[in-house]
Each structure stands twice: as structure tokens, then as C-alpha cells.
Design a protein around this motif. Structure first.
Motif, PDB file in Angstrom:
ATOM      1  N   PRO A  10      17.535  31.480  76.033  1.00  0.00           N
ATOM      2  CA  PRO A  10      17.221  32.456  76.938  1.00  0.00           C
ATOM      3  C   PRO A  10      18.177  32.604  78.284  1.00  0.00           C
ATOM      4  O   PRO A  10      18.399  33.711  78.902  1.00  0.00           O
ATOM      5  N   HIS A  11      19.097  32.017  78.458  1.00  0.00           N
ATOM      6  CA  HIS A  11      19.814  32.097  79.526  1.00  0.00           C
ATOM      7  C   HIS A  11      21.550  32.535  78.909  1.00  0.00           C
ATOM      8  O   HIS A  11      22.328  32.514  79.817  1.00  0.00           O
ATOM      9  N   ALA A  12      21.699  32.773  77.798  1.00  0.00           N
ATOM     10  CA  ALA A  12      23.017  33.044  77.079  1.00  0.00           C
ATOM     11  C   ALA A  12      23.647  34.341  77.821  1.00  0.00           C
ATOM     12  O   ALA A  12      24.796  34.522  78.265  1.00  0.00           O
ATOM     13  N   LYS A  13      22.999  35.245  78.250  1.00  0.00           N
ATOM     14  CA  LYS A  13      23.480  36.507  79.104  1.00  0.00           C
ATOM     15  C   LYS A  13      23.973  36.135  80.264  1.00  0.00           C
ATOM     16  O   LYS A  13      25.028  36.329  80.776  1.00  0.00           O
ATOM     17  N   LEU A  14      23.103  35.060  80.989  1.00  0.00           N
ATOM     18  CA  LEU A  14      23.455  34.604  82.347  1.00  0.00           C
ATOM     19  C   LEU A  14      24.856  33.829  82.332  1.00  0.00           C
ATOM     20  O   LEU A  14      25.680  33.850  82.986  1.00  0.00           O
ATOM     21  N   ILE A  15      24.765  33.012  81.279  1.00  0.00           N
ATOM     22  CA  ILE A  15      26.012  32.123  81.093  1.00  0.00           C
ATOM     23  C   ILE A  15      27.146  32.804  80.931  1.00  0.00           C
ATOM     24  O   ILE A  15      28.260  32.604  81.490  1.00  0.00           O
ATOM     25  N   TYR A  16      26.944  33.861  80.185  1.00  0.00           N
ATOM     26  CA  TYR A  16      28.244  34.982  79.911  1.00  0.00           C
ATOM     27  C   TYR A  16      28.668  35.552  80.860  1.00  0.00           C
ATOM     28  O   TYR A  16      29.910  35.508  81.443  1.00  0.00           O
ATOM     29  N   MET A  17      27.926  36.124  81.819  1.00  0.00           N
ATOM     30  CA  MET A  17      28.215  36.805  83.356  1.00  0.00           C
ATOM     31  C   MET A  17      28.938  35.636  84.050  1.00  0.00           C
ATOM     32  O   MET A  17      29.767  36.054  84.743  1.00  0.00           O
ATOM     33  N   ALA A  18      28.213  34.429  84.189  1.00  0.00           N
ATOM     34  CA  ALA A  18      28.841  33.528  85.231  1.00  0.00           C
ATOM     35  C   ALA A  18      30.412  33.006  84.681  1.00  0.00           C
ATOM     36  O   ALA A  18      31.185  32.973  85.482  1.00  0.00           O
ATOM     37  N   GLU A  46      20.520  38.303  92.209  1.00  0.00           N
ATOM     38  CA  GLU A  46      19.310  38.237  92.689  1.00  0.00           C
ATOM     39  C   GLU A  46      18.608  36.898  92.690  1.00  0.00           C
ATOM     40  O   GLU A  46      19.086  36.111  92.079  1.00  0.00           O
ATOM     41  N   PRO A  47      17.872  36.485  93.566  1.00  0.00           N
ATOM     42  CA  PRO A  47      17.426  35.118  93.548  1.00  0.00           C
ATOM     43  C   PRO A  47      16.890  34.700  92.135  1.00  0.00           C
ATOM     44  O   PRO A  47      17.127  33.605  91.638  1.00  0.00           O
ATOM     45  N   ARG A  48      16.231  35.636  91.220  1.00  0.00           N
ATOM     46  CA  ARG A  48      15.795  35.237  90.107  1.00  0.00           C
ATOM     47  C   ARG A  48      16.974  34.825  89.156  1.00  0.00           C
ATOM     48  O   ARG A  48      17.036  33.847  88.316  1.00  0.00           O
ATOM     49  N   MET A  49      18.019  35.571  89.202  1.00  0.00           N
ATOM     50  CA  MET A  49      19.239  35.228  88.346  1.00  0.00           C
ATOM     51  C   MET A  49      19.754  33.963  88.830  1.00  0.00           C
ATOM     52  O   MET A  49      20.255  33.027  87.979  1.00  0.00           O
ATOM     53  N   ARG A  50      19.742  33.732  90.122  1.00  0.00           N
ATOM     54  CA  ARG A  50      20.389  32.174  90.560  1.00  0.00           C
ATOM     55  C   ARG A  50      19.543  31.354  90.354  1.00  0.00           C
ATOM     56  O   ARG A  50      19.870  30.075  89.931  1.00  0.00           O
ATOM     57  N   ARG A  51      18.141  31.309  90.242  1.00  0.00           N
ATOM     58  CA  ARG A  51      17.283  30.543  89.844  1.00  0.00           C
ATOM     59  C   ARG A  51      17.277  30.007  88.236  1.00  0.00           C
ATOM     60  O   ARG A  51      17.586  28.896  88.212  1.00  0.00           O
ATOM     61  N   VAL A  56      20.052  26.273  84.183  1.00  0.00           N
ATOM     62  CA  VAL A  56      21.089  25.595  83.450  1.00  0.00           C
ATOM     63  C   VAL A  56      22.093  24.646  83.986  1.00  0.00           C
ATOM     64  O   VAL A  56      22.409  23.431  83.539  1.00  0.00           O
ATOM     65  N   LEU A  57      22.241  24.792  85.192  1.00  0.00           N
ATOM     66  CA  LEU A  57      23.205  23.773  86.186  1.00  0.00           C
ATOM     67  C   LEU A  57      22.431  22.466  86.148  1.00  0.00           C
ATOM     68  O   LEU A  57      22.977  21.423  85.766  1.00  0.00           O
TER      69      LEU A  57
END
Length: 82
Positions: A10-18, A46-51, A56-57
Motif C-alpha cells: 500500500p505504501h509503494a508509491k510513497l516509498i518511491y516518492m520519498a 499533506e499530513p496523511r502522506m506523512r502519517r 513505513v518508518l
């Protein structure tokens, strides 16, 4: 995109972006890149993305580049809604 940047879940895109932000910041002196990475995430995510990033962290940071892991302390953790 390399194999190291490809993650399922579920966090693949977020990991890629970071990791993309970290990859760019790695071209700068270490301390500057670290500060700029955290600032970018604090200012533009946005807060949801950081959450989701903290999910993941907090789970060990699998798939994240070392600079993202190191920036954790400087990234603002969103307050959970009550």
C-alpha cells in the motif's frame, strides 16, 4: 526506476516518492541534503502522506533510502485525529 525503487504494498508509491527526493538531495553536502529532504516533506506533503510515511518508518523503513531514514527525526509527525 530501478529494482531498488520498486516495492509492492500500500505504501509503494510513497516509498518511491520519498526515495526520489532523497536521491536528488544526495547530490548535496550531507547535512544540507538531510535538512532539505525533511523540509521538503514537511512543507509539501499533506499530513496523511506523512502519517503513511511514519507507518513505513516505524515498521523499520523497509525500502527507504538511508537519507530518508536519517531524516525521520526532522520530519513532523502528524497528530492523529481524536
Amino acid at each position: 526506476m530501478s529494482l531498488n525503487d520498486t516495492h509492492a504494498g500500500p505504501h509503494a508509491k510513497l516509498i518511491y516518492m520519498a526515495n526520489q527526493i532523497a536521491k536528488f538531495m544526495e547530490s548535496k553536502p550531507h547535512d544540507e541534503g538531510l535538512t532539505l529532504l525533511a523540509s521538503h516533506i514537511n512543507d509539501f506533503w499533506e499530513p496523511r502522506m506523512r502519517r503513511h510515511l511514519f507507518e513505513v518508518l516505524d515498521a523499520g523503513g523497509a525500502g527507504l533510502r538511508p537519507l530518508v531514514l536519517e531524516a525521520k527525526a526532522a520530519i513532523k509527525r502528524p497528530v492523529l485525529a481524536a
